[in-house]
Every structure is written in C-alpha cells, then in structure tokens.
Design an enzyme around this catalytic site. Structure first.
Site, mmCIF file in Angstrom:
data_model
loop_
_atom_site.group_PDB
_atom_site.id
_atom_site.type_symbol
_atom_site.label_atom_id
_atom_site.label_comp_id
_atom_site.label_asym_id
_atom_site.label_seq_id
_atom_site.Cartn_x
_atom_site.Cartn_y
_atom_site.Cartn_z
ATOM 1 N N TYR A 165 -41.895 52.881 9.952
ATOM 2 C CA TYR A 165 -41.483 51.129 9.749
ATOM 3 C C TYR A 165 -42.240 50.644 10.812
ATOM 4 O O TYR A 165 -42.789 49.316 10.023
ATOM 5 C CB TYR A 165 -39.657 51.394 10.755
ATOM 6 C CG TYR A 165 -39.380 49.851 10.408
ATOM 7 C CD1 TYR A 165 -39.064 49.691 8.823
ATOM 8 C CD2 TYR A 165 -39.176 49.427 11.487
ATOM 9 C CE1 TYR A 165 -38.572 48.404 8.664
ATOM 10 C CE2 TYR A 165 -38.157 47.976 11.087
ATOM 11 C CZ TYR A 165 -37.879 47.597 9.831
ATOM 12 O OH TYR A 165 -36.924 46.936 9.900
ATOM 13 N N LYS B 266 -44.450 47.330 8.603
ATOM 14 C CA LYS B 266 -44.488 45.892 8.995
ATOM 15 C C LYS B 266 -45.144 45.570 9.708
ATOM 16 O O LYS B 266 -46.610 44.421 9.587
ATOM 17 C CB LYS B 266 -43.249 45.941 10.271
ATOM 18 C CG LYS B 266 -41.910 45.872 8.977
ATOM 19 C CD LYS B 266 -41.021 45.406 7.794
ATOM 20 C CE LYS B 266 -40.557 45.539 7.371
ATOM 21 N NZ LYS B 266 -39.439 44.540 6.561
ATOM 22 N N THR C 174 -30.049 41.963 13.606
ATOM 23 C CA THR C 174 -29.056 40.699 12.643
ATOM 24 C C THR C 174 -27.803 41.547 12.359
ATOM 25 O O THR C 174 -27.901 42.829 11.896
ATOM 26 C CB THR C 174 -29.722 39.626 11.347
ATOM 27 O OG1 THR C 174 -30.850 38.859 12.447
ATOM 28 C CG2 THR C 174 -28.681 39.194 10.597
ATOM 29 N N PHE D 6 -31.900 51.848 -2.716
ATOM 30 C CA PHE D 6 -32.301 52.648 -2.341
ATOM 31 C C PHE D 6 -31.245 52.408 -1.221
ATOM 32 O O PHE D 6 -30.096 53.607 -0.776
ATOM 33 C CB PHE D 6 -34.047 52.925 -1.470
ATOM 34 C CG PHE D 6 -33.674 53.293 -0.170
ATOM 35 C CD1 PHE D 6 -33.296 55.031 -0.490
ATOM 36 C CD2 PHE D 6 -34.445 53.041 0.960
ATOM 37 C CE1 PHE D 6 -33.212 56.195 0.864
ATOM 38 C CE2 PHE D 6 -34.228 54.083 1.998
ATOM 39 C CZ PHE D 6 -33.836 55.685 1.720
#
Ligand code: NAD
Ligand code: UDP
Length: 312
Positions: A145, A149, A175, A36
């Site tokens: 999201y 999570k 990151t 994806f």
C-alpha cells in the site's frame, strides 16, 4: 455548465460520499468500481439520478471516457483488504495511476490522487508536514500500500512535469464515518461493531499509540475545494483532523457513547504499526482555507447511528 466527473473507487466508503456531494453540486458523475471493497449498497440511493452513471471496471486495465475531472480513489484502504492480495494492491496504485493519468493527458482533464498519510510510514517527525519524506519499510506488510501510493505520487508529478497534466495530490489521514465497511478491520469500525454487539473491544498493543480521526464530511469538503483550486497548487497537501487520541481513549469514548458493557482486551500489535500519526494542516489552511469542523464525539455519534442500522 454541468461538469462531467469520473470517480474511481466511487462505490467505496469515501467515493460514495464524494459522488453524492458532486451530484448535489449539479455535476454529472461517472462512478467506476470493481467492487473489491466497495458495494452497490453505498450508492444505491443515487441510481435514480439521471446524472449518475455506474461503470464496472478495474483501473488496472485501460479505460476511455470524456470528462472534465478525475478523482482517483480506487484502491483498498484498510490493512486487511490491501494485504489480502498485495500484488494486486500495487498494481491498482501503479498501473491504475498510469491508466488514469494517460486518460487525463489524452482528454486534458484535471486529476486528483487520493494519496495517504501512509507515505510517511512510521514517522520520525511529529506532526507530519508535507516536506517530510517518510520512514517506510519497503519490504514490510504495509509496503504494498505505502510504496504503491508513493510510486503513484511519483507518477502524478512526472506526468505533470513532462506532459503538463493538471494534477492534485491529496494526502488523506485516517477518515471515518457512515458506510465504512463493518469488516474492514479499521479501528473505528471494529470498536463500534464490537461495542454494539457487546463483544470484547480489541486493543492492539498497549493502546498508547495515537491517531487523529477526520469525519468524512470534512474530508470531502476539503477534497472538492482542492480540486477546484488553481492549477498552480498541485500539493501534496495533508488533510485530516489534527486532534490526536490514543487508541485507549478512543475505545473508552466508543464504550461511553454506545453505553456498551464490552470489556477491553489486549492483542499483539500488528507489524509496522505506526506509533503516532498526526497531520500538520498548515498548508491546507493557508492555500485552501480548509480546516475540519466536526469533532470526534459528534462524528462518532453519526457513525454509531449508521452501524446501528446495519448490525442486526
Ligand atoms: P474503500 O476500500 O472503501 O474504497 C476503495 C474503492 O476502490 C472500493 O469501492 C473498491 O472496490 C475500489 N477498487 C479497489 N481496487 C480497484 C480497482 N483495481 N479498480 C476499480 N476499483 C477498485 O476505501 P476508502 O476508505 O473509501 O478509500 C478511498 C481512497 O482514499 C483509497 O485510495 C485510499 O487509499 C484513500 N485513503 C483513505 C483513507 C481513509 O481513512 N479512509 C486514508 C488515506 C487514504
Ligand atoms: N487497532 C486496534 N484494534 C483494532 C483495530 C485497530 O487497536 O481492532 C489499532 C491499530 O493497531 C492501529 C490503530 O488502531 O494502531 C489504527 O488502525 P487502523 O487500521 O484503523 O488504521 P491505520 O493503522 O492505518 O492508521
């Protein structure tokens, strides 16, 4: 003895670096991805390694394999990508975790969840420690999201409590590094691409919001150290670089390092955009002796070098 390791989301930004490192450490790696947001290009250099295997699969569907460890990274990570199909994002975190935890339970594998600083939402304490429960809007644009999570963390801890599955929950903070997707809309990739193309640098809001950016090599070190730590240390544990920068400071640094003539332009702040985010990494230091070592400027130079190779 060579370990067999499944990496879901292995063709993505973090996953590809993880696969590479695990292979270098003499493991057998199974890289699962539905492409994806990941790309074959990210792992093409690993395809000749006989201990690397590529599997096209979607983790919202059950999957069976015999391995010693599972790193569950499959999930789009950038706001543009995870909001593209919000329901699918929730399914990937929730149904994907159920499938991977069911697998880990059945084959008695250790399993690590790539969770996120987004579980803290727009935090009201600063820096964020693992015992902070967060400040998340359950119906906002980021909820697919963030809540996905959060639910995944809940699934992980309950599979541990009820079924003794050996789990690890890692809360990853922003990151960056080579192989970030150039169109993922994240701030570092956007600014570097804009600077290299001489386009305007898009600052959302007034640019005083802050983030702390961790270079990918540091994060992968920490992730593997955590997986290899004793079964009693489940986390959640924060990993990220605590050095904090405003978005304006970041833009200026990128312009300086690319010697770009780009100008700054200001655009509206997206909804639910956190004002500040900085990890408290005391726990990772204490339990894993982990601290990030690569400073922003050094990491940006490596990342800029990567983007120069893909921007024509
Ligand atoms: P990425 O988008 O580059 O990688 C995610 C990978 O998962 C992609 O290869 C994608 O194709 C794959 N994927 C998505 N849905 C899938 C599905 N249903 N089945 C199989 N594969 C699927 O993102 P990334 O930055 O490498 O992030 C990896 C993980 O780390 C994600 O779980 C993300 O939430 C987490 N994380 C990343 C950051 C960061 O700053 N990069 C911060 C916090 C958490
Ligand atoms: N941002 C920005 N310009 C961009 C992309 C992002 O000013 O072109 C801002 C964004 O609004 C946020 C910060 O940079 O305040 C970090 O955004 P990113 O999407 O990289 O990560 P996250 O918000 O998930 O930390």
């Amino acid at each position: 003895m060579r370990k067999k390791i499944l990496v879901t989301g292995g063709a993505g930004f973090l996953g590809s670096h993880l696969c590479e490192r695990l292979l270098n450490e003499d493991n057998e790696v199974f890289c699962l991805d539905n492409y994806f947001t990941g790309q074959k290009q990210n792992i093409i250099h690993l395809l000749n390694n006989p201990f690397f295997e590529l599997i096209r699969h979607d983790i919202t569907m059950p999957f069976y394999i015999e391995v010693d460890e599972v790193y569950n990274l499959a999930c789009p990570a950038s706001p543009i990508h995870y909001q593209y199909n919000a329901i699918k994002t929730i399914k990937t975190s929730v149904m994907g975790s159920i499938n991977m935890l069911g697998l880990a339970k059945r084959i008695k594998a250790k399993i690590l969840q790539a969770s996120t600083s987004e579980v803290y939402g727009d935090p009201q304490i600063h820096p964020q420690t693992e015992d902070y429960w967060g400040h998340v809007n359950p119906i906002g644009l980021r909820a697919c999201y963030d809540e996905g999570k959060r639910c995944a963390e809940s699934l992980f801890i309950n599979y541990h409590r009820d079924n003794k599955v050996r789990i690890k929950i890692l809360r990853i903070f922003n990151t960056y590094g080579p192989r970030m997707h150039p169109n993922d809309g994240r701030v570092i990739s956007n600014f570097i691409v804009q600077a290299l193309k001489g386009e305007d640098i898009t600052i959302y809001g007034d640019g005083t919001q802050s983030r702390s950016f961790c270079y990918v090599d540091d994060l992968i070190d920490g992730m593997i150290t955590f997986m290899n730590s004793g079964d009693d240390f489940l986390g959640p544990v924060n990993m990220g670089n605590p050095n904090e920068f405003t978005i304006l400071e970041l833009a200026e640094k990128v312009i300086q390092l690319t010697a770009s003539k780009s100008k700054l332009i200001f655009k509206p702040l997206p909804s639910d955009d956190p004002i500040q985010r900085q990890p408290d990494i005391t726990l990772a230091k204490k339990e894993l002796n982990w601290i990030p070592e690569i400073q922003l400027e050094d990491g940006l130079i490596k990342t800029i070098d990567f983007f120069k190779t893909i921007i024509k």
